[in-house]
Structure formats: C-alpha cells, structure tokens
Design a protein around this motif. Structure first.
Motif, PDB file in Angstrom:
ATOM      1  N   SER A 173       0.791  -1.230   0.000  1.00  0.00           N
ATOM      2  CA  SER A 173       0.000   0.000   0.000  1.00  0.00           C
ATOM      3  C   SER A 173       0.834   1.296   0.000  1.00  0.00           C
ATOM      4  O   SER A 173       1.685   1.508   0.871  1.00  0.00           O
ATOM      5  N   VAL A 174       0.527   2.150  -0.964  1.00  0.00           N
ATOM      6  CA  VAL A 174       1.156   3.482  -1.015  1.00  0.00           C
ATOM      7  C   VAL A 174       0.639   4.321   0.161  1.00  0.00           C
ATOM      8  O   VAL A 174       1.370   5.100   0.775  1.00  0.00           O
ATOM      9  N   VAL A 175      -0.645   4.125   0.488  1.00  0.00           N
ATOM     10  CA  VAL A 175      -1.252   4.923   1.565  1.00  0.00           C
ATOM     11  C   VAL A 175      -0.630   4.534   2.918  1.00  0.00           C
ATOM     12  O   VAL A 175      -0.297   5.402   3.738  1.00  0.00           O
ATOM     13  N   ALA A 176      -0.427   3.222   3.141  1.00  0.00           N
ATOM     14  CA  ALA A 176       0.190   2.778   4.409  1.00  0.00           C
ATOM     15  C   ALA A 176       1.604   3.337   4.543  1.00  0.00           C
ATOM     16  O   ALA A 176       2.025   3.764   5.621  1.00  0.00           O
ATOM     17  N   GLN A 177       2.307   3.352   3.415  1.00  0.00           N
ATOM     18  CA  GLN A 177       3.678   3.903   3.418  1.00  0.00           C
ATOM     19  C   GLN A 177       3.650   5.377   3.793  1.00  0.00           C
ATOM     20  O   GLN A 177       4.464   5.859   4.575  1.00  0.00           O
ATOM     21  N   TRP A 178       2.698   6.094   3.192  1.00  0.00           N
ATOM     22  CA  TRP A 178       2.582   7.531   3.460  1.00  0.00           C
ATOM     23  C   TRP A 178       2.255   7.771   4.942  1.00  0.00           C
ATOM     24  O   TRP A 178       2.767   8.701   5.563  1.00  0.00           O
ATOM     25  N   LEU A 179       1.422   6.882   5.502  1.00  0.00           N
ATOM     26  CA  LEU A 179       1.084   7.040   6.920  1.00  0.00           C
ATOM     27  C   LEU A 179       2.294   6.797   7.815  1.00  0.00           C
ATOM     28  O   LEU A 179       2.357   7.308   8.937  1.00  0.00           O
ATOM     29  N   GLY A 180       3.239   5.990   7.314  1.00  0.00           N
ATOM     30  CA  GLY A 180       4.435   5.694   8.113  1.00  0.00           C
ATOM     31  C   GLY A 180       4.398   4.311   8.745  1.00  0.00           C
ATOM     32  O   GLY A 180       5.216   4.002   9.611  1.00  0.00           O
ATOM     33  N   LEU A 181       3.462   3.465   8.293  1.00  0.00           N
ATOM     34  CA  LEU A 181       3.456   2.082   8.788  1.00  0.00           C
ATOM     35  C   LEU A 181       4.673   1.362   8.207  1.00  0.00           C
ATOM     36  O   LEU A 181       5.098   1.654   7.082  1.00  0.00           O
ATOM     37  N   THR A 182       5.205   0.413   8.958  1.00  0.00           N
ATOM     38  CA  THR A 182       6.406  -0.270   8.452  1.00  0.00           C
ATOM     39  C   THR A 182       6.016  -1.191   7.290  1.00  0.00           C
ATOM     40  O   THR A 182       4.879  -1.648   7.193  1.00  0.00           O
ATOM     41  N   THR A 183       7.001  -1.456   6.445  1.00  0.00           N
ATOM     42  CA  THR A 183       6.776  -2.309   5.275  1.00  0.00           C
ATOM     43  C   THR A 183       6.468  -3.734   5.742  1.00  0.00           C
ATOM     44  O   THR A 183       7.148  -4.233   6.649  1.00  0.00           O
ATOM     45  N   PRO A 184       5.465  -4.399   5.155  1.00  0.00           N
ATOM     46  CA  PRO A 184       5.205  -5.793   5.534  1.00  0.00           C
ATOM     47  C   PRO A 184       6.441  -6.672   5.300  1.00  0.00           C
ATOM     48  O   PRO A 184       7.251  -6.378   4.408  1.00  0.00           O
ATOM     49  N   VAL A 185       6.568  -7.711   6.098  1.00  0.00           N
ATOM     50  CA  VAL A 185       7.757  -8.570   6.006  1.00  0.00           C
ATOM     51  C   VAL A 185       7.368  -9.943   5.447  1.00  0.00           C
ATOM     52  O   VAL A 185       6.212 -10.355   5.522  1.00  0.00           O
ATOM     53  N   ARG A 186       8.374 -10.646   4.929  1.00  0.00           N
ATOM     54  CA  ARG A 186       8.135 -12.001   4.414  1.00  0.00           C
ATOM     55  C   ARG A 186       8.100 -12.981   5.572  1.00  0.00           C
ATOM     56  O   ARG A 186       8.874 -12.845   6.523  1.00  0.00           O
ATOM     57  N   SER A 187       7.230 -13.968   5.476  1.00  0.00           N
ATOM     58  CA  SER A 187       7.079 -14.931   6.574  1.00  0.00           C
ATOM     59  C   SER A 187       8.056 -16.096   6.445  1.00  0.00           C
ATOM     60  O   SER A 187       8.115 -16.948   7.329  1.00  0.00           O
ATOM     61  N   GLY A 188       8.781 -16.165   5.315  1.00  0.00           N
ATOM     62  CA  GLY A 188       9.653 -17.333   5.081  1.00  0.00           C
ATOM     63  C   GLY A 188       8.882 -18.475   4.437  1.00  0.00           C
ATOM     64  O   GLY A 188       9.399 -19.578   4.263  1.00  0.00           O
ATOM     65  N   ARG A 189       7.615 -18.201   4.104  1.00  0.00           N
ATOM     66  CA  ARG A 189       6.800 -19.215   3.440  1.00  0.00           C
ATOM     67  C   ARG A 189       6.162 -18.599   2.204  1.00  0.00           C
ATOM     68  O   ARG A 189       6.001 -17.387   2.125  1.00  0.00           O
ATOM     69  N   SER A 190       5.796 -19.449   1.249  1.00  0.00           N
ATOM     70  CA  SER A 190       5.142 -18.973   0.030  1.00  0.00           C
ATOM     71  C   SER A 190       3.903 -19.821  -0.210  1.00  0.00           C
ATOM     72  O   SER A 190       3.753 -20.880   0.407  1.00  0.00           O
ATOM     73  N   ALA A 191       3.045 -19.348  -1.115  1.00  0.00           N
ATOM     74  CA  ALA A 191       1.826 -20.125  -1.421  1.00  0.00           C
ATOM     75  C   ALA A 191       1.563 -20.168  -2.911  1.00  0.00           C
ATOM     76  O   ALA A 191       1.717 -19.168  -3.615  1.00  0.00           O
ATOM     77  N   VAL A 192       1.187 -21.353  -3.370  1.00  0.00           N
ATOM     78  CA  VAL A 192       0.698 -21.528  -4.743  1.00  0.00           C
ATOM     79  C   VAL A 192      -0.792 -21.821  -4.603  1.00  0.00           C
ATOM     80  O   VAL A 192      -1.190 -22.569  -3.709  1.00  0.00           O
ATOM     81  N   ARG A 193      -1.614 -21.241  -5.466  1.00  0.00           N
ATOM     82  CA  ARG A 193      -3.056 -21.513  -5.392  1.00  0.00           C
ATOM     83  C   ARG A 193      -3.671 -21.370  -6.775  1.00  0.00           C
ATOM     84  O   ARG A 193      -3.153 -20.616  -7.625  1.00  0.00           O
ATOM     85  N   ALA A 194      -4.754 -22.087  -6.995  1.00  0.00           N
ATOM     86  CA  ALA A 194      -5.433 -22.049  -8.299  1.00  0.00           C
ATOM     87  C   ALA A 194      -6.774 -22.753  -8.196  1.00  0.00           C
ATOM     88  O   ALA A 194      -7.078 -23.395  -7.187  1.00  0.00           O
ATOM     89  N   ILE A 195      -7.541 -22.622  -9.265  1.00  0.00           N
ATOM     90  CA  ILE A 195      -8.796 -23.376  -9.362  1.00  0.00           C
ATOM     91  C   ILE A 195      -8.567 -24.542 -10.329  1.00  0.00           C
ATOM     92  O   ILE A 195      -7.934 -24.371 -11.377  1.00  0.00           O
ATOM     93  N   ALA A 196      -9.066 -25.727  -9.962  1.00  0.00           N
ATOM     94  CA  ALA A 196      -9.018 -26.891 -10.869  1.00  0.00           C
ATOM     95  C   ALA A 196     -10.431 -27.123 -11.393  1.00  0.00           C
ATOM     96  O   ALA A 196     -11.398 -26.983 -10.641  1.00  0.00           O
ATOM     97  N   VAL A 197     -10.522 -27.473 -12.673  1.00  0.00           N
ATOM     98  CA  VAL A 197     -11.847 -27.629 -13.293  1.00  0.00           C
ATOM     99  C   VAL A 197     -12.029 -29.062 -13.791  1.00  0.00           C
ATOM    100  O   VAL A 197     -11.156 -29.605 -14.472  1.00  0.00           O
ATOM    101  N   PHE A 198     -13.155 -29.652 -13.419  1.00  0.00           N
ATOM    102  CA  PHE A 198     -13.511 -31.013 -13.859  1.00  0.00           C
ATOM    103  C   PHE A 198     -14.867 -30.905 -14.565  1.00  0.00           C
ATOM    104  O   PHE A 198     -15.910 -30.934 -13.904  1.00  0.00           O
ATOM    105  N   PRO A 199     -14.864 -30.786 -15.901  1.00  0.00           N
ATOM    106  CA  PRO A 199     -16.145 -30.564 -16.611  1.00  0.00           C
ATOM    107  C   PRO A 199     -17.205 -31.623 -16.303  1.00  0.00           C
ATOM    108  O   PRO A 199     -18.397 -31.323 -16.315  1.00  0.00           O
ATOM    109  N   ASP A 200     -16.783 -32.877 -15.999  1.00  0.00           N
ATOM    110  CA  ASP A 200     -17.786 -33.927 -15.711  1.00  0.00           C
ATOM    111  C   ASP A 200     -18.008 -34.127 -14.219  1.00  0.00           C
ATOM    112  O   ASP A 200     -18.595 -35.134 -13.810  1.00  0.00           O
TER     113      ASP A 200
END
Ligand SMILES: Cc1cc2nc3c(=O)[nH]c(=O)nc-3n(C[C@H](O)[C@H](O)[C@H](O)COP(=O)(O)OP(=O)(O)OC[C@H]3O[C@@H](n4cnc5c(N)ncnc54)[C@H](O)[C@@H]3O)c2cc1C
Length: 409
Positions: A165-192
């Motif tokens: 957020s540009v607005v959070a930065q302007w307010l002076g909130l600290t930059t969010p930090v990385r948790s050391g974890r990542s996520a992959v996500r998606a939708i799977a489709v099964f027509p039948d």
C-alpha cells in the motif's frame, strides 16, 4: 481543474469495493480508484467464514452469493509424515450460526460488490503514486497524484491498496515482512464433476501444507503453502512450469487425488507468491491513521492466510468504518477525523491478534521452520495444535462486526 471528492478509496479489491458499498448504505458517496483496467481477482477463490458472511449481509450482498455456494461441514487433516488423521467440524457453536463457511470465486465476490455501486463509482487505470496533505480553509485536504499525472483532491482517503500500500507507506506504517513461506493456489476444473464431498481436505507434511476446497460440483480451489524456495526458482511465472514443479517436486509423495486436482488446474487462475504480514505491534503502536487518511484490508493488516481471515477481516473493516462515518458529524473535517480515529481504535487490537494467530497457525501446521523450529513445530502440531489450539483460533471467525443504522439500511 482537479476535482474534489468527499471520500476517495484507493484500490478496488475486496476491501475497497466493500467499503464503497458499506458507505453507500449509510448515504455516503465515494470514488474508488483502481490501478488495473478491470476488477482484478488474483488467487481464483477464497473461503469466507461466518464473520465475513455477517458483514456481507449487513451491506446487502450475501443473498446474491449464498444461493451459488453451499456450506462446508468439516475439514479433514491428514499428516502425511505420521499417517495421523484429524477431523475439524464446522458445525459447532458459533460456526453453525449465520451463513456458515463457504468458498466463493473471487471474481464473483468482486462483481457482486461492484454491482451495488453506480457505474461511475469505480475508476480504473488509476494508479496512485503519491499523497500530499494540506490545510485549505481550515480543513485538511489530501491531494492524490496518479501515474498518468492526474490529481484528485479528497477530504477522506481510505487506502485499500493491498499489501504494498502506497497509503500505508505515506502514513508511516512499516513495510510488511516475508514470513519465510510462500503459497501456490489455483482453481481446478472437472467438466464432468470432481466427485469430492463438500468438505475441506488438508494435508500437512514436512515444511508444507496443502488443501483441496470444493467450490461447486465442477470446480475445486487447491493451494500449497511451503517453506520459501530460492528466489531464482520462485521467480518462475509460467503456469505450466509452476504446475510441473508442484507435481514433480513439492507434492512428491502426496495422495494421487491431490496430484490429479493440480493436473486439472485452470492456468489463468494460478498464482505463486511469498506470504507477507505486518508485525502486529505496528498496528498497536504505529500510525494507522493521520487526519482523514487511513487504511483497510491488506493495506492495514496483511496476514498469512493460515486462518483464512484476510478477506473476511477486510469485509469487517468496511462495516466498522462505515458505521463510524455514519455516526460522525460530516460537515467538518474534525467529524471525519474522529470517525477514522474511532474506526482504527476499534479494529487494531482485533486484527493485530488475528495476524499473530494466523502466523502461529501457519508456522505450527507447516511443522516449524529450521531444524529446532522443525522439532518444536512438529511436536506442537502432532500432539497439541489440532486437538486444543486450532478450534480456539478458528473462533475468531465467529465475530459479529455489528450493524449499520442509517441512510439506506
Ligand atoms: C494464498 C492465499 C490464500 C488466501 N485465502 C483466503 C481465504 O480463504 N479467506 C480470506 O478471507 N482471505 C484469504 N486470503 C487473504 C485475501 O486474499 C486478502 O486478505 C484480500 O484479498 C485482501 O483484500 P484487499 O482488498 O485488502 O487487497 P487486494 O485484494 O490486494 O486488493 C487491493 C487492490 O488495490 C489495487 N491497488 C494496489 N495498489 C494500488 C495503487 N497504487 N493505486 C490504485 N490501486 C491500487 C490492486 O490492483 C487491487 O485491486 C488469502 C491470501 C493468500 C495469499
């Protein structure tokens, strides 16, 4: 000449659109400024808990979604390392009340919110670059400058512009930090038809947690959170390469039904990103508002997704902010300032607690990080967490953010 708006909302995601709808319900018009060319629905789907459904009911949107999505009764958690199995019921206590737990398409949620607004209430291709504050005729006015060089003046600015957020930065909130974890996500489709029950399946493994969440009879949302990989690997953006990395590497040894779901991925819905959060104490002692400028949703409280609460709490923010603005004297900037201060005071302890609970939940469920962390994390997860702690953490989703009591309500 630049226009002067009463309320400008920066960002047209869940928080921004819900805030605009909630404000409309209390008779306050706002302008949403979104950097993309259209509504942006990264991540395919999300699970909404009773707190989110209550907020959606208050702003008059829940009824459009409940007929499309049915509720879950349970979550099944299988520990792939030990073979242990736990069942978490969604039909006890507060989770049974209201509209339950349902997964929804992000796009459908955003469209349902946007439909409630006048067609000119959302302005696309408007990327905020900077904010300047000044006092004009005794009132505080913000001037927002956009990437295309245009400017807009506003009495109230609500930053709903996500994690970076540009607005959070302007307010002076600290930059969010990385948790050391990542996520992959998606939708799977099964027509039948996918043939899964309407329950959530979760698999935990060493440094990984994966899940399958039915959306309807033909679509499933799948995810995997894992200890972050070197940046040169995580910079891969081609959906097919990410899918192959999951199948051949990250989900090696996972049940065949999980792999089969990943194989059915709709590539347009796939995303892979590091999980970020804001330190909870930054919300307690940091600058979450200045004059008539504040933040909501991920812009205020980015959190890891381990309790499925980021979007739900963004919807709560919308109702609470609109309630305070509705009860303020809006004829002067002092009235707005007081409303914003009251909103922040009401929200910050709750969301700081949820950030901490989500982080802890993710860390433990994934079996800790590092050697010692792994030993402790796995012990806590396998013997304590699901039995005693998880049910308490999930109670955050029973929260009722209250009603709106004026204007169109
Ligand atoms: C893997 C994963 C799974 C999740 N699962 C769940 C779940 O099951 N349930 C749940 O409730 N939550 C979940 N979340 C969290 C949820 O996705 C977020 O909390 C939610 O999307 C936050 O909405 P938002 O509107 O605050 O931010 P965003 O969705 O990020 O929207 C911000 C908007 O602002 C716009 N924007 C950004 N910068 C600017 C700018 N400078 N100018 C103008 N516009 C700008 C963006 O284009 C975007 O449209 C999950 C998150 C992740 C990562």
């Amino acid at each position: 000449m630049e226009s002067c708006e009463e309320v400008v909302i920066v960002g047209g995601g869940i928080a921004g659109l819900a805030t605009a709808v909630a404000l409309k319900r209390v008779g306050v018009q706002s302008l949403v400024l979104e950097r993309s060319q259209e509504l942006r629905a990264t991540g395919g789907a999300l699970t909404l808990f009773p707190n989110a459904w209550r907020a959606l009911e208050v702003i008059g949107v829940a009824n459009k979604l409940v007929s499309l999505y049915t509720t879950f009764n349970k979550e099944h958690v299988t520990n792939l390392m030990t073979g242990d199995y736990q069942e978490i019921s969604f039909t006890h206590d507060g989770l049974r009340d209201g509209l339950g737990v349902r997964a929804v398409h992000r796009k459908v949620l955003l469209e349902a919110l946007a439909e409630e607004l006048p067609s000119d209430a959302v302005r696309f291709s408007s990327k905020l670059e900077s904010i300047k504050d000044e006092i004009i005729d005794g009132s505080s006015i913000s001037t927002l400058r956009f990437e295309d060089g245009s400017t807009i003046r506003a009495k109230v600015v609500i930053g709903c512009d996500g994690v970076h957020s540009v607005v959070a930065q302007w307010l002076g909130l600290t930059t969010p930090v990385r948790s050391g974890r990542s996520a992959v996500r998606a939708i799977a489709v099964f027509p039948d038809g996918h043939g899964f029950e309407r329950d959530i399946q979760q698999f935990v493994d060493d440094g990984k947690r994966a899940g399958i969440v039915p959306i309807n009879d033909k679509e499933l949302f799948w995810f995997m959170t894992h200890t972050s990989l070197p940046p040169e690997i995580e910079m891969v953006s081609d959906p097919e390469s990410i899918q192959n990395l999951i199948i051949d590497n990250l989900a090696k040894g996972f049940p065949p039904e999980y792999i089969n779901v990943v194989r059915h991925t709709d590539p347009t819905t796939l995303s892979w990103a590091p999980l970020m959060f804001r330190y909870p104490w930054d919300l307690l002692i940091g600058q979450t508002w200045r004059g008539c400028v504040t933040v909501a949703g991920d812009a205020m409280h980015p959190m890891t997704p381990d309790l499925g609460q980021g979007g739900c709490t963004a919807l709560e923010d919308a109702v609470v902010l609109a309630r305070h603005i509705a009860s303020s004297s809006r004829s002067s900037s002092d009235g707005f300032e007081k409303a914003i201060e009251d909103y922040v005071k009401e929200r910050r302890v709750r969301v700081a607690g949820i950030i901490a609970g989500s982080y802890l939940s993710g860390w433990v469920q994934q079996g800790g990080i590092g050697w010692w962390g792994g030993v402790v994390g796995r012990f806590v997860r396998d013997h304590i967490f699901y039995r005693f702690v998880f049910k308490r953490l999930v109670k955050v989703s029973e929260f009722d953010c209250g009603r709106l009591t004026c204007g169109e309500c």
